[in-house]
Design a protein around this motif. Structure first.
Motif, PDB file in Angstrom:
ATOM      1  N   LYS A  44      83.866 130.949  46.409  1.00 21.54           N
ATOM      2  CA  LYS A  44      83.275 132.269  46.603  1.00 21.54           C
ATOM      3  C   LYS A  44      82.052 132.399  45.709  1.00 21.54           C
ATOM      4  O   LYS A  44      82.165 132.410  44.479  1.00 21.54           O
ATOM      5  N   VAL A  45      80.878 132.492  46.342  1.00 22.36           N
ATOM      6  CA  VAL A  45      79.608 132.445  45.632  1.00 22.36           C
ATOM      7  C   VAL A  45      78.831 133.739  45.842  1.00 22.36           C
ATOM      8  O   VAL A  45      78.708 134.230  46.961  1.00 22.36           O
ATOM      9  N   SER A 102      85.715 139.452  43.683  1.00 24.02           N
ATOM     10  CA  SER A 102      85.783 138.559  42.541  1.00 24.02           C
ATOM     11  C   SER A 102      85.276 137.191  42.984  1.00 24.02           C
ATOM     12  O   SER A 102      85.726 136.650  44.001  1.00 24.02           O
ATOM     13  N   PHE A 103      84.353 136.623  42.213  1.00 20.64           N
ATOM     14  CA  PHE A 103      83.683 135.400  42.632  1.00 20.64           C
ATOM     15  C   PHE A 103      84.000 134.237  41.694  1.00 20.64           C
ATOM     16  O   PHE A 103      84.239 134.415  40.506  1.00 20.64           O
ATOM     17  N   ASP A 104      83.968 133.036  42.273  1.00 17.56           N
ATOM     18  CA  ASP A 104      84.135 131.810  41.483  1.00 17.56           C
ATOM     19  C   ASP A 104      82.832 131.428  40.793  1.00 17.56           C
ATOM     20  O   ASP A 104      82.843 130.837  39.710  1.00 17.56           O
ATOM     21  N   TRP A 125      77.373 141.503  35.947  1.00 23.35           N
ATOM     22  CA  TRP A 125      77.768 140.300  36.689  1.00 23.35           C
ATOM     23  C   TRP A 125      79.124 139.783  36.204  1.00 23.35           C
ATOM     24  O   TRP A 125      79.936 139.325  37.006  1.00 23.35           O
ATOM     25  N   LYS A 126      79.334 139.859  34.884  1.00 23.27           N
ATOM     26  CA  LYS A 126      80.583 139.350  34.303  1.00 23.27           C
ATOM     27  C   LYS A 126      81.796 140.021  34.934  1.00 23.27           C
ATOM     28  O   LYS A 126      82.832 139.374  35.173  1.00 23.27           O
ATOM     29  N   LYS A 130      85.623 135.843  38.222  1.00 31.81           N
ATOM     30  CA  LYS A 130      86.987 135.556  37.808  1.00 31.81           C
ATOM     31  C   LYS A 130      86.970 135.024  36.380  1.00 31.81           C
ATOM     32  O   LYS A 130      85.992 134.408  35.951  1.00 31.81           O
ATOM     33  N   THR A 131      88.051 135.245  35.637  1.00 36.68           N
ATOM     34  CA  THR A 131      88.167 134.604  34.340  1.00 36.68           C
ATOM     35  C   THR A 131      88.098 133.098  34.546  1.00 36.68           C
ATOM     36  O   THR A 131      88.812 132.547  35.379  1.00 36.68           O
TER      37      THR A 131
END
Length: 236
Positions: A44-45, A102-104, A125-126, A130-131
């Motif tokens: 996920k971008v 939530s993005f990778d 952005w943070k 995702k963590t």
């Protein structure tokens, strides 16, 4: 004229999509970025400040789930027309709000230098990563900002709308202060290659050869045009 209207007008005024407008140097920069930031199937971008969408389109070709955000509806429409799989969103990099998303991987390619408040944007952005997710950014390296009259408002404005000049410590500091750990910082696109006209002369040379030459030029100096940083989002 505010910056949002400026970028809207800019996309209407200029055509960034013609193949003849993409220089050999830009093609090499794109190859470097693809090399430094490999894309995985299903990843996920989020592509922030997607511009003419080359990175979003690349990600879609790699079968990633891509969302492109930009301040140009014109550019977003073109991206969508080329590849309908890409989700496009009109939005400001400093105030993106995507509830439940939530993005990778989040990429911001030559974006931070344009922003009024880069720290605010990075903090924003943070929240969408995702963590353990990756933030990948590129910026012009040690740029000397010059000024001219804006064609839209006829006021003194920085060239290319660049508001900030970046080096590695400055970029690392702002990322670390906003909850990121630096994985890698890389300089690329050595100025000597452009000064000798090798961008055009060697455009058919394989990327691995070009990469070697770029590193070779940097031995003993840092006369590069761009800086790329890959950082990981730390625990909440």
């Amino acid at each position: 004229m505010d910056y949002i209207q400026h970028y809207h007008n800019d996309a209407l005024e200029f055509d960034y999509w013609g193949k003849d407008l993409i220089t050999p140097a830009e093609i090499r920069r794109n190859q470097f970025i693809q090399h430094l930031c490999p894309i995985k199937k299903g990843q996920k971008v989020l592509d922030i400040g997607s511009g003419r969408g080359w990175f979003s389109l690349h990600c879609a070709n790699m079968e990633a789930e891509v969302t492109a955000i930009d301040l140009s509806e014109e550019n977003l429409n073109r991206i969508k027309n080329i590849d309908p799989r890409i989700k496009t969103i009109y939005g400001d990099a400093c105030s993106i709000n995507l509830p439940g998303k939530s993005f990778d991987l989040i990429v911001a390619l030559e974006v931070l230098e344009h922003l009024v408040d880069p720290a605010l944007a990075i903090d924003n952005w943070k929240k969408m990563l995702k963590t353990g997710g990756i933030l990948f950014v590129t910026v012009p390296y040690k740029e000397v900002i010059r000024y001219s009259l804006c064609i839209h408002c006829n006021r003194k404005t920085p060239m290319n709308a660049h508001l900030h000049s970046w080096d590695a410590p400055k970029l690392a500091s702002i990322l670390e202060n906003n909850g990121f750990y630096i994985l890698r910082a890389t300089l690329f696109a050595h100025k000597l290659l452009s000064a000798l006209g090798l961008d055009k002369k060697l455009q058919k040379v394989p990327f691995r050869v070009w990469n070697f030459l770029d590193k070779l030029c940097g031995i003993g100096n840092d006369k590069y045009s761009y800086l790329a940083v890959k950082a990981i989002r730390q625990n909440r």
